[in-house]
Design an enzyme around this catalytic site. Sequence first.
Site, PDB file in Angstrom:
ATOM      1  N   ARG A   1      -2.879  -6.438   3.096  1.00 27.73           N
ATOM      2  CA  ARG A   1      -1.411  -5.721   3.093  1.00 27.73           C
ATOM      3  C   ARG A   1      -0.528  -6.858   3.665  1.00 27.73           C
ATOM      4  O   ARG A   1      -0.424  -7.107   4.765  1.00 27.73           O
ATOM      5  CB  ARG A   1      -1.404  -4.493   3.651  1.00 27.73           C
ATOM      6  CG  ARG A   1       0.205  -3.969   3.785  1.00 27.73           C
ATOM      7  CD  ARG A   1       0.349  -2.692   4.128  1.00 27.73           C
ATOM      8  NE  ARG A   1      -0.223  -1.856   2.982  1.00 27.73           N
ATOM      9  CZ  ARG A   1       0.171  -0.321   2.921  1.00 27.73           C
ATOM     10  NH1 ARG A   1       1.017   0.346   4.156  1.00 27.73           N
ATOM     11  NH2 ARG A   1      -0.041   0.184   1.939  1.00 27.73           N
TER      12      ARG A   1
ATOM     13  N   HIS B   1       2.222  -2.717  -5.539  1.00 26.56           N
ATOM     14  CA  HIS B   1       1.263  -1.828  -4.727  1.00 26.56           C
ATOM     15  C   HIS B   1       0.210  -1.265  -5.762  1.00 26.56           C
ATOM     16  O   HIS B   1       0.300   0.154  -6.035  1.00 26.56           O
ATOM     17  CB  HIS B   1       2.102  -0.728  -4.002  1.00 26.56           C
ATOM     18  CG  HIS B   1       1.403   0.074  -3.046  1.00 26.56           C
ATOM     19  ND1 HIS B   1      -0.040  -0.474  -2.603  1.00 26.56           N
ATOM     20  CD2 HIS B   1       1.474   1.239  -2.139  1.00 26.56           C
ATOM     21  CE1 HIS B   1      -0.481   0.295  -1.808  1.00 26.56           C
ATOM     22  NE2 HIS B   1       0.484   1.469  -1.412  1.00 26.56           N
TER      23      HIS B   1
ATOM     24  N   GLN C   1      -2.202   1.844  -5.026  1.00 23.31           N
ATOM     25  CA  GLN C   1      -1.552   3.235  -5.110  1.00 23.31           C
ATOM     26  C   GLN C   1      -1.407   3.718  -6.751  1.00 23.31           C
ATOM     27  O   GLN C   1      -1.860   5.016  -6.917  1.00 23.31           O
ATOM     28  CB  GLN C   1      -0.343   3.158  -4.498  1.00 23.31           C
ATOM     29  CG  GLN C   1       0.628   4.254  -4.781  1.00 23.31           C
ATOM     30  CD  GLN C   1      -0.129   5.454  -3.558  1.00 23.31           C
ATOM     31  OE1 GLN C   1      -0.060   5.041  -2.490  1.00 23.31           O
ATOM     32  NE2 GLN C   1      -0.390   6.637  -4.083  1.00 23.31           N
TER      33      GLN C   1
ATOM     34  N   ASP D   1       9.898   7.242  -4.040  1.00 21.40           N
ATOM     35  CA  ASP D   1       9.310   6.476  -2.951  1.00 21.40           C
ATOM     36  C   ASP D   1      10.502   6.498  -2.004  1.00 21.40           C
ATOM     37  O   ASP D   1      11.770   6.762  -2.461  1.00 21.40           O
ATOM     38  CB  ASP D   1       8.936   5.033  -3.494  1.00 21.40           C
ATOM     39  CG  ASP D   1       8.254   4.404  -2.446  1.00 21.40           C
ATOM     40  OD1 ASP D   1       8.018   4.870  -1.352  1.00 21.40           O
ATOM     41  OD2 ASP D   1       8.087   3.047  -2.304  1.00 21.40           O
TER      42      ASP D   1
ATOM     43  N   CYS E   1       3.904   8.499  -3.258  1.00 22.35           N
ATOM     44  CA  CYS E   1       3.058   7.536  -2.450  1.00 22.35           C
ATOM     45  C   CYS E   1       2.928   7.900  -1.178  1.00 22.35           C
ATOM     46  O   CYS E   1       1.732   7.679  -0.458  1.00 22.35           O
ATOM     47  CB  CYS E   1       3.091   5.955  -2.786  1.00 22.35           C
ATOM     48  SG  CYS E   1       4.612   5.322  -1.808  1.00 22.35           S
TER      49      CYS E   1
ATOM     50  N   ARG F   1      -6.849   7.989  -3.271  1.00 19.04           N
ATOM     51  CA  ARG F   1      -6.813   6.517  -2.978  1.00 19.04           C
ATOM     52  C   ARG F   1      -8.570   6.012  -2.429  1.00 19.04           C
ATOM     53  O   ARG F   1      -8.883   5.063  -2.748  1.00 19.04           O
ATOM     54  CB  ARG F   1      -6.070   6.304  -1.546  1.00 19.04           C
ATOM     55  CG  ARG F   1      -4.499   6.540  -1.694  1.00 19.04           C
ATOM     56  CD  ARG F   1      -3.850   5.494  -2.803  1.00 19.04           C
ATOM     57  NE  ARG F   1      -4.231   4.200  -2.170  1.00 19.04           N
ATOM     58  CZ  ARG F   1      -3.610   3.412  -1.061  1.00 19.04           C
ATOM     59  NH1 ARG F   1      -2.124   4.100  -0.771  1.00 19.04           N
ATOM     60  NH2 ARG F   1      -3.665   2.115  -0.707  1.00 19.04           N
TER      61      ARG F   1
END
Length: 306
Positions: free
Chosen positions: A105, A132, A135, A220, A260, A288
């Site tokens: 990340r 991402h 996700q 988001d 997310c 996830r």
Amino acid sequence: MATRHFLTLLDLSPEESRYLIQRAISIKNGLKTHGPTYTPFANRTLAMIFEKSSTRTRVSFETAMAQFGGHALFLSPRDTQLGRGEPIGDTARVLAEMVDAVMIRTFSHQGLEEYAAASDVPVINALTDDYHPCQLLADIMTWTELRGSVRGRTAVWIGDGNNMCHSWINAARQFDFQLRICCPEGYEPRQDILEAAGDRVSILHDPQAAVENADLITTDVWASMGQEEEQARREADFAGFQVTETLLDRAADNALFLHCLPAHRGEEISETLLDDPRAVVWQEAGNRLHAQKALIEFLLLGRVEP
Ligand code: CP
Ligand code: NVA
């Protein structure tokens, strides 16, 4: 065989992507039925490099490796030589001598690509400024679990044209659904990513019109990690783009809402939206774990037929 990495959703073929979703659902069902008895990764190690904060990503990858019989190592720049300037390529070569896969990340997607180019073991993108993809595996898994095949359906992205939005665009390509992106002027996604998706993706600026008859709505935060100083300006620019229960009422009767997370109640969503039955964000977050198990298994072992 060349090392497979997962830096964006486009690193898999559409057919592999669909396989991964089905495999994730099957792994989840196996865990429910038999407990964590499937341990294909005894003594295997995943290194996890985090240059940004995380709750879900860290816990899901670490738990995935533990339940698979392996081990995950948390590495932060603060405590490793990466933070003291050791070149990224050198770190990649060193870790590849010891671990079986690396999850990163970070900020720069180009930096991630440089790392992957130097790595002999699979590298997984756990969020960059641009994408991402992990996700999206969980998001498409959730949508599929609850509503069947997503092919030909319509999803709506409301908010910033950010890393999550870019991955939704790639998902529309891979899983063959329509995506309406509804953002304030000046917050559109990257033009090249958009153009590559062709007529599967459209840009709108009116949330009321965008959600009309849609099968899925998602949003988001307005300011992503690294954009904290833009928070106040973004709050002003995104006024009118909050997702509320009333907005969802304009979508299809069986529409779902995804986020997310982490969410900012009172900003991109209403205070109470996550309590609405159309919001399936806890299942989404839990997925996830299962989606990333399917991903790691695929990268290290290839396809596992049921
Ligand atoms: N959605 C997500 O990636 O959450 P974290 O930042 O908590 O990992
Ligand atoms: N767009 C958000 C996603 C967090 C999971 C960010 O990059 O901060």
